[in-house]
Write an enzyme that holds these catalytic residues in place. Sequence first.
Site, PDB file in Angstrom:
ATOM      1  N   TYR A 168     -15.147   6.717  -4.800  1.00  0.00           N
ATOM      2  CA  TYR A 168     -16.409   7.466  -4.835  1.00  0.00           C
ATOM      3  C   TYR A 168     -17.082   7.239  -6.183  1.00  0.00           C
ATOM      4  O   TYR A 168     -16.913   7.998  -7.145  1.00  0.00           O
ATOM      5  CB  TYR A 168     -16.180   8.959  -4.553  1.00  0.00           C
ATOM      6  CG  TYR A 168     -15.651   9.234  -3.158  1.00  0.00           C
ATOM      7  CD1 TYR A 168     -15.720   8.252  -2.163  1.00  0.00           C
ATOM      8  CD2 TYR A 168     -15.089  10.460  -2.823  1.00  0.00           C
ATOM      9  CE1 TYR A 168     -15.232   8.490  -0.881  1.00  0.00           C
ATOM     10  CE2 TYR A 168     -14.606  10.705  -1.543  1.00  0.00           C
ATOM     11  CZ  TYR A 168     -14.668   9.711  -0.580  1.00  0.00           C
ATOM     12  OH  TYR A 168     -14.180   9.954   0.682  1.00  0.00           O
ATOM     13  N   HIS A 180      -6.585   5.203   2.345  1.00  0.00           N
ATOM     14  CA  HIS A 180      -7.989   5.424   2.726  1.00  0.00           C
ATOM     15  C   HIS A 180      -8.376   4.793   4.059  1.00  0.00           C
ATOM     16  O   HIS A 180      -9.003   5.442   4.898  1.00  0.00           O
ATOM     17  CB  HIS A 180      -8.895   4.894   1.605  1.00  0.00           C
ATOM     18  CG  HIS A 180     -10.217   5.565   1.516  1.00  0.00           C
ATOM     19  ND1 HIS A 180     -10.883   5.752   0.341  1.00  0.00           N
ATOM     20  CD2 HIS A 180     -11.024   6.106   2.464  1.00  0.00           C
ATOM     21  CE1 HIS A 180     -12.035   6.367   0.557  1.00  0.00           C
ATOM     22  NE2 HIS A 180     -12.146   6.590   1.839  1.00  0.00           N
ATOM     23  N   SER A 219     -17.162  13.703   7.056  1.00  0.00           N
ATOM     24  CA  SER A 219     -18.578  13.782   7.467  1.00  0.00           C
ATOM     25  C   SER A 219     -18.728  14.775   8.625  1.00  0.00           C
ATOM     26  O   SER A 219     -19.335  14.468   9.655  1.00  0.00           O
ATOM     27  CB  SER A 219     -19.134  12.413   7.860  1.00  0.00           C
ATOM     28  OG  SER A 219     -19.274  11.588   6.736  1.00  0.00           O
ATOM     29  N   PRO A 220     -18.216  16.007   8.467  1.00  0.00           N
ATOM     30  CA  PRO A 220     -18.261  16.978   9.579  1.00  0.00           C
ATOM     31  C   PRO A 220     -19.672  17.374   9.972  1.00  0.00           C
ATOM     32  O   PRO A 220     -19.898  17.824  11.093  1.00  0.00           O
ATOM     33  CB  PRO A 220     -17.471  18.176   9.029  1.00  0.00           C
ATOM     34  CG  PRO A 220     -17.590  18.054   7.545  1.00  0.00           C
ATOM     35  CD  PRO A 220     -17.589  16.582   7.257  1.00  0.00           C
ATOM     36  N   LEU A 221     -20.620  17.204   9.050  1.00  0.00           N
ATOM     37  CA  LEU A 221     -22.005  17.599   9.350  1.00  0.00           C
ATOM     38  C   LEU A 221     -22.848  16.391   9.729  1.00  0.00           C
ATOM     39  O   LEU A 221     -24.079  16.482   9.791  1.00  0.00           O
ATOM     40  CB  LEU A 221     -22.600  18.338   8.137  1.00  0.00           C
ATOM     41  CG  LEU A 221     -21.763  19.541   7.676  1.00  0.00           C
ATOM     42  CD1 LEU A 221     -22.318  20.144   6.392  1.00  0.00           C
ATOM     43  CD2 LEU A 221     -21.671  20.605   8.777  1.00  0.00           C
ATOM     44  N   GLY A 222     -22.193  15.266   9.967  1.00  0.00           N
ATOM     45  CA  GLY A 222     -22.912  14.063  10.384  1.00  0.00           C
ATOM     46  C   GLY A 222     -23.175  13.078   9.264  1.00  0.00           C
ATOM     47  O   GLY A 222     -23.794  12.045   9.478  1.00  0.00           O
ATOM     48  N   GLY A 223     -22.719  13.417   8.048  1.00  0.00           N
ATOM     49  CA  GLY A 223     -22.895  12.499   6.923  1.00  0.00           C
ATOM     50  C   GLY A 223     -24.070  12.886   6.046  1.00  0.00           C
ATOM     51  O   GLY A 223     -24.964  13.631   6.466  1.00  0.00           O
TER      52      GLY A 223
END
Length: 286
Positions: free
Chosen positions: A53, A128, A208-212
């Site tokens: 990251y 990863h 990405s639970p909210l779509g990224g």
Amino acid sequence: MQTRQIGDAKVSALGLGGMPMSIESRPEESRSIATIHAALDSGITLIDTADAYHIGADEVGHNESLIARALASYGADTSKVLVATKGGHLRPGDGSWTRNGSPDYLRQACEASLRRLGVDAIGLYQFHRPDPNVPYEDSIGAIRDLLDEGKIRMAGISNADPDQIRTAQQILGGRLVSVQNQFSPAYRTSEPELQLCDELGIAFLPWSPLGGIKNAADLGTTYQAFAEVAHELDATPHQVTLAWMLAKSPVVIPIPGSSRPETIRASAAAVGLQLTPDQISRLDQG
Ligand SMILES: NC(=O)c1ccc[n+]([C@@H]2O[C@H](COP(=O)([O-])OP(=O)(O)OC[C@H]3O[C@@H](n4cnc5c(N)ncnc54)[C@H](OP(=O)(O)O)[C@@H]3O)[C@@H](O)[C@H]2O)c1
């Protein structure tokens, strides 16, 4: 804050994803530190990061170093916070993501993460992403060796299919504690992995639970059922999404990314939302 289990560690039922604070469009460091501190204030004790990251090739581990600084400056006890990092992905600096799952590289990456995090052993180290050029068994064998040597306290994998989950569990001698896969209203094809984790009692961390980062703002307009249930509960579609995942199984621990204190506070509050069976079935179909 409700808790869930990753291996022998009790962590908040929802973690903070660190990626938006270190890749393209990242904010000023002061805002990122405030975001991490807001997560801790909200009772979050799981922070997900990775050595990859970062943006430039000369700043590998940007997010790990940021998290280490935020923990050091928090001003209260952070010893119960589990920092979960990863190795095996690289960013050469041109915006792309490459992979290296060779045992020698993973060892070197783990040593560098240890230094950046300033710890003797990494709380949770996740492989990863499978590298098509290296047998999966060899990559996981390297993770097992790091576990045996005490360089990492717990081992996880990411972007794995059911066969790879079983392989990893076998090579690690039953010590696989977590699987981190993409899962959101937009991306539901990780249900088989989620179900397998539920059966095996392994934590499942939806990424990405909210779509990224790019699509999170559109969640409520793209997925009507989530907006409708949000309206019924006086919540946001993002909070309903996180509550929906948490209701799927006690092994689920979403890790929404944040780069603002307000968003991680709102996500933390989603842990307390109660969905009815009817609402859950509408979200499953919506
Ligand atoms: N293992 C892997 O291969 C992999 C791949 C991708 C990501 N991940 C991990 O998963 C984490 C989460 O994924 P992600 O960051 O890609 O995407 P995400 O969590 O789906 O979306 C992140 C975005 O959602 C916004 N947001 C967060 N909480 C919100 C809320 N309650 N209400 C409204 N908006 C909200 C944030 O906005 P603000 O920035 O404005 O706060 C952020 O930019 C990453 O940070 C990373 O740790 C892992």
